[in-house]
Design an enzyme around this catalytic site. Structure first.
Site, PDB file in Angstrom:
ATOM      1  N   GLU A  41       5.387 -34.107  -0.308  1.00  0.00           N
ATOM      2  CA  GLU A  41       4.091 -33.528  -0.916  1.00  0.00           C
ATOM      3  C   GLU A  41       4.364 -32.857  -2.134  1.00  0.00           C
ATOM      4  O   GLU A  41       5.455 -32.618  -2.336  1.00  0.00           O
ATOM      5  CB  GLU A  41       3.481 -32.571   0.267  1.00  0.00           C
ATOM      6  CG  GLU A  41       2.785 -33.090   1.620  1.00  0.00           C
ATOM      7  CD  GLU A  41       1.633 -33.972   1.322  1.00  0.00           C
ATOM      8  OE1 GLU A  41       1.704 -34.994   0.878  1.00  0.00           O
ATOM      9  OE2 GLU A  41       0.420 -33.129   1.442  1.00  0.00           O
ATOM     10  N   LYS A  67     -14.882  -8.027  -7.658  1.00  0.00           N
ATOM     11  CA  LYS A  67     -14.117  -8.750  -8.473  1.00  0.00           C
ATOM     12  C   LYS A  67     -13.306  -9.940  -7.788  1.00  0.00           C
ATOM     13  O   LYS A  67     -13.224 -11.245  -7.954  1.00  0.00           O
ATOM     14  CB  LYS A  67     -12.901  -8.060  -9.072  1.00  0.00           C
ATOM     15  CG  LYS A  67     -11.945  -9.027 -10.307  1.00  0.00           C
ATOM     16  CD  LYS A  67     -11.629  -7.943 -11.457  1.00  0.00           C
ATOM     17  CE  LYS A  67     -10.733  -8.805 -12.504  1.00  0.00           C
ATOM     18  NZ  LYS A  67     -10.555  -8.276 -13.690  1.00  0.00           N
ATOM     19  N   ASP A  68     -12.715  -9.641  -6.338  1.00  0.00           N
ATOM     20  CA  ASP A  68     -12.092 -10.699  -5.532  1.00  0.00           C
ATOM     21  C   ASP A  68     -13.280 -11.715  -5.074  1.00  0.00           C
ATOM     22  O   ASP A  68     -12.904 -12.838  -4.772  1.00  0.00           O
ATOM     23  CB  ASP A  68     -11.534  -9.902  -4.380  1.00  0.00           C
ATOM     24  CG  ASP A  68     -10.185  -9.410  -4.556  1.00  0.00           C
ATOM     25  OD1 ASP A  68      -9.579  -9.859  -5.745  1.00  0.00           O
ATOM     26  OD2 ASP A  68      -9.725  -8.615  -3.806  1.00  0.00           O
ATOM     27  N   HIS A  78       0.744  -1.116  -0.167  1.00  0.00           N
ATOM     28  CA  HIS A  78      -0.208  -0.164   0.112  1.00  0.00           C
ATOM     29  C   HIS A  78       0.919   1.224  -0.050  1.00  0.00           C
ATOM     30  O   HIS A  78       0.312   2.401  -0.045  1.00  0.00           O
ATOM     31  CB  HIS A  78      -1.162  -0.162   1.132  1.00  0.00           C
ATOM     32  CG  HIS A  78      -2.271  -0.866   0.782  1.00  0.00           C
ATOM     33  ND1 HIS A  78      -3.492  -0.554   1.246  1.00  0.00           N
ATOM     34  CD2 HIS A  78      -2.382  -1.979  -0.103  1.00  0.00           C
ATOM     35  CE1 HIS A  78      -4.360  -1.425   0.751  1.00  0.00           C
ATOM     36  NE2 HIS A  78      -3.699  -2.237   0.112  1.00  0.00           N
ATOM     37  N   SER A 109      -0.185  -1.126  -6.119  1.00  0.00           N
ATOM     38  CA  SER A 109      -0.087  -2.055  -7.024  1.00  0.00           C
ATOM     39  C   SER A 109       0.514  -2.096  -8.529  1.00  0.00           C
ATOM     40  O   SER A 109       0.449  -0.850  -9.052  1.00  0.00           O
ATOM     41  CB  SER A 109      -1.460  -2.792  -7.271  1.00  0.00           C
ATOM     42  OG  SER A 109      -1.944  -3.426  -6.016  1.00  0.00           O
TER      43      SER A 109
HETATM   44  C1  HEM Z   1       0.869 -16.071   2.738  1.00  0.00           C
HETATM   45  C2  HEM Z   1       1.307 -15.862   1.391  1.00  0.00           C
HETATM   46  C3  HEM Z   1       0.769 -14.503   0.804  1.00  0.00           C
HETATM   47  C4  HEM Z   1      -0.200 -13.753   0.963  1.00  0.00           C
HETATM   48  C5  HEM Z   1      -1.229 -13.858   1.992  1.00  0.00           C
HETATM   49  C6  HEM Z   1      -0.014 -12.636   0.207  1.00  0.00           C
HETATM   50  C7  HEM Z   1      -0.605 -11.488   0.051  1.00  0.00           C
HETATM   51  C8  HEM Z   1      -0.877 -10.660  -0.961  1.00  0.00           C
HETATM   52  C9  HEM Z   1      -1.751  -9.666  -1.477  1.00  0.00           C
HETATM   53  C10 HEM Z   1      -3.259  -9.645  -0.845  1.00  0.00           C
HETATM   54  C11 HEM Z   1      -1.355  -8.851  -2.319  1.00  0.00           C
HETATM   55  C12 HEM Z   1      -2.385  -7.976  -3.121  1.00  0.00           C
HETATM   56  C13 HEM Z   1      -3.064  -8.248  -3.911  1.00  0.00           C
HETATM   57  C14 HEM Z   1      -2.552  -9.051  -5.426  1.00  0.00           C
HETATM   58  O1  HEM Z   1      -1.664  -8.243  -6.010  1.00  0.00           O
HETATM   59  O2  HEM Z   1      -2.482 -10.090  -5.757  1.00  0.00           O
HETATM   60  C15 HEM Z   1      -0.113  -9.186  -2.705  1.00  0.00           C
HETATM   61  C16 HEM Z   1       0.752  -8.583  -3.704  1.00  0.00           C
HETATM   62  C17 HEM Z   1       1.947  -8.974  -3.866  1.00  0.00           C
HETATM   63  N1  HEM Z   1       2.655 -10.265  -3.436  1.00  0.00           N
HETATM   64 FE1  HEM Z   1       1.907 -11.388  -2.040  1.00  0.00          FE
HETATM   65  N2  HEM Z   1       1.114 -12.811  -0.562  1.00  0.00           N
HETATM   66  C18 HEM Z   1       1.738 -13.898  -0.151  1.00  0.00           C
HETATM   67  C19 HEM Z   1       2.813 -14.516  -1.018  1.00  0.00           C
HETATM   68  C20 HEM Z   1       3.746 -13.933  -1.754  1.00  0.00           C
HETATM   69  C21 HEM Z   1       4.809 -14.424  -2.266  1.00  0.00           C
HETATM   70  C22 HEM Z   1       5.381 -15.912  -1.935  1.00  0.00           C
HETATM   71  C23 HEM Z   1       5.624 -13.464  -3.077  1.00  0.00           C
HETATM   72  C24 HEM Z   1       6.652 -13.652  -3.879  1.00  0.00           C
HETATM   73  C25 HEM Z   1       7.544 -14.625  -3.947  1.00  0.00           C
HETATM   74  C26 HEM Z   1       4.623 -12.416  -3.010  1.00  0.00           C
HETATM   75  C27 HEM Z   1       4.690 -11.258  -4.076  1.00  0.00           C
HETATM   76  C28 HEM Z   1       3.896 -10.169  -4.061  1.00  0.00           C
HETATM   77  C29 HEM Z   1       3.940  -9.025  -4.861  1.00  0.00           C
HETATM   78  C30 HEM Z   1       5.256  -8.832  -5.782  1.00  0.00           C
HETATM   79  C31 HEM Z   1       2.898  -8.527  -4.932  1.00  0.00           C
HETATM   80  C32 HEM Z   1       2.737  -7.240  -5.614  1.00  0.00           C
HETATM   81  C33 HEM Z   1       1.859  -7.651  -6.837  1.00  0.00           C
HETATM   82  C34 HEM Z   1       1.364  -6.447  -7.648  1.00  0.00           C
HETATM   83  O3  HEM Z   1       1.205  -5.215  -7.366  1.00  0.00           O
HETATM   84  O4  HEM Z   1       1.481  -6.807  -8.973  1.00  0.00           O
HETATM   85  N3  HEM Z   1       3.314 -12.619  -2.174  1.00  0.00           N
HETATM   86  N4  HEM Z   1       0.015 -10.527  -1.816  1.00  0.00           N
END
Ligand code: HEM
Length: 426
Positions: A288, A244-245, A216, A220
């Site tokens: 797994e 959408k979500d 935030h 994004s």
């Molecule tokens: C428990 C695991 C995770 C949760 C709950 C989580 C949650 C989120 C949420 C809610 C967002 C904003 C919505 C979206 O862009 O889809 C987000 C964005 C993002 N996440 Fe995660 N995430 C997790 C794991 C990861 C992992 C493993 C990576 C990378 C190795 C990652 C990288 C990113 C990136 C780069 C964004 C920004 C995407 C954009 O703005 O295009 N996340 N994450």
């Protein structure tokens, strides 16, 4: 009163709280009016899906823990009791068990989205790094959770994986015995794994909070990979993306429910229906499915220490990815060489997954080595070189430009938002 927040919340009780601690104002700012790029596709659902899955895992895990006994003499039977005698125990366990797989599917797609659209690039490096830390934390949690039912695969999987640390020179054996709390995987090991398996999800919640804070602050990324230029490029998060979500969530929950109710053991290993027996090694010890690619990398290197180093290295490269990819352009849509290569990477990981599921013999050895080599070449050689060699396609001037009618006719959306010709100046 001086120092108090002036709240716009209508409900008097909520207003009273918000005046003293503006949590509702904050929620409105971060999830209500939050300006969000208007061109998200369904790949942007997966972060929210991961959050929901995490919540499901915590809730079902808490109820399982009420009926589970972390003792080698009783663990297996306590799980059988959950399945047969505890009210809806079968449902809670199947949701938790398959929820782990769903969580990894969601997060792997989430990572793929980041790779494809260059979401790891500046200014979102820290957001990405926290993501990789989340992946590691999830892996540790899933590994320890799998040990708890104390089946054959629980026991032998734990034995194989903890033994990897013995490859560390000089202190390896000491480390392994320290992890075990004894001279083999035994009761102290089961106890600490249970304790840590209960703790880790809350560490994950903390990391997710930081992940979202970082998100935030930068805002994004989006499928075009270009920065938001004007308010015209964004929509308020609510109702556009809450809706959408929710659509994505319904589809996700339908698939999840179908697995839980119709094929709950599809992804499990038959060996885990047999209680752990330290005197009988199963013919094949297979992790797994979500660990298989890493397992394949481990076994592709003939030397034990080398294999362990490469396995951890395969995650370590992700931490430094923002600095390995030297291209200025984020989205693969505008990177003609990178775009097919992301799919080659995915293919390499799928092949590694298949290799991990088979005995390391014949063609599987060759495939494992080729795919491992590509995996590392992709990150360590190809990405740094592409920044210099690749000529990106022209970028749109703004997010609105490709989706709004253009002046002088010929308006309407361009397919996929990709500019057919260099963009017109308004
Ligand atoms: C428990 C695991 C995770 C949760 C709950 C989580 C949650 C989120 C949420 C809610 C967002 C904003 C919505 C979206 O862009 O889809 C987000 C964005 C993002 N996440 Fe995660 N995430 C997790 C794991 C990861 C992992 C493993 C990576 C990378 C190795 C990652 C990288 C990113 C990136 C780069 C964004 C920004 C995407 C954009 O703005 O295009 N996340 N994450």
């Amino acid at each position: 009163m001086a120092g108090l927040h002036k709240s716009d919340i209508k409900n008097p009780v909520l207003n009273w709280i918000d005046t003293r601690m503006p949590v509702f104002t904050m929620m409105e700012k971060e999830y209500g009016s939050f300006p969000t790029p208007k061109n998200f596709n369904y790949f942007w659902n997966f972060g929210a899906l991961a959050m929901v899955t995490l919540a499901i895992m915590i809730v079902t895990g808490i109820f399982l823990a009420m009926n589970y006994t972390p003792n080698t003499e009783m663990a297996f039977d306590s799980v059988q009791r959950i399945m047969r005698d505890v009210n809806y125990g079968w449902l809670i366990r199947y949701v938790h068990q398959n929820g782990a797989s769903m969580f990894f599917i969601v997060v792997y797609v989430h990572i793929f989205r980041g790779l494809y659209y260059g979401s790891y690039k500046a200014p979102r490096e820290l957001l990405w790094i926290i993501g990789v830390a989340l992946l590691l934390a999830m892996m540790a949690t899933a590994f320890m959770g799998y040990v708890l039912p104390w089946g054959q695969m629980s026991y032998w999987g734990a034995t194989v994986i903890t033994n990897l640390f013995s490859a560390i020179p000089l202190v390896g054996t000491d480390i392994v015995q320290w992890l075990w709390g004894g001279f083999s995987v035994s009761n102290p090991t089961l106890n600490r794994f249970f304790s840590l398996h209960y703790l880790m999800p809350f560490v994950i919640v903390g990391l997710v909070f930081l992940h979202v804070v970082a998100l935030h602050i930068t805002g994004s990324n989006n499928p075009l990979g270009i920065d938001v230029k004007s308010p015209q490029d964004t929509l308020p998060f609510h109702p556009y993306y809450t809706v959408k979500d929710s659509v994505g969530l319904c589809v996700f929950l339908a698939i999840f429910a179908a697995i839980v109710f119709f094929a709950p053991n599809m992804l499990g290993d038959p060996n885990n229906f047999i209680p752990a027996n330290p005197l009988q090694t199963p013919a094949d010890i297979v992790p797994e499915w979500y660990f298989l690619p890493f397992y394949a990398i481990l076994r592709s290197v003939p030397n034990k220490l080398g294999g362990v180093a490469m396995m951890f290295g395969s995650i370590a490269v992700l931490f430094v990815l923002p600095w390995l990819d030297t291209s200025r352009v984020r989205s693969a849509r505008f990177r003609p060489i990178y775009r097919p290569l992301v799919f080659v990477l995915v293919a390499a990981v799928v092949v590694l997954g298949m290799v991990g599921a088979h005995r390391p013999e014949g063609i599987w050895v060759v495939l494992g080595r080729v795919a491992t080599t590509y995996y590392f070449l992709h990150f360590l050689v190809i990405l740094p070189a592409l920044g210099i060699l690749e000529k990106p396609l022209p970028l749109p001037e703004s997010i609105s430009n490709p989706v709004l009618p253009r002046r002088g006719g010929g308006g309407g959306p361009l397919p996929g938002g990709v500019p057919a010709a260099p963009m017109e100046k308004p």
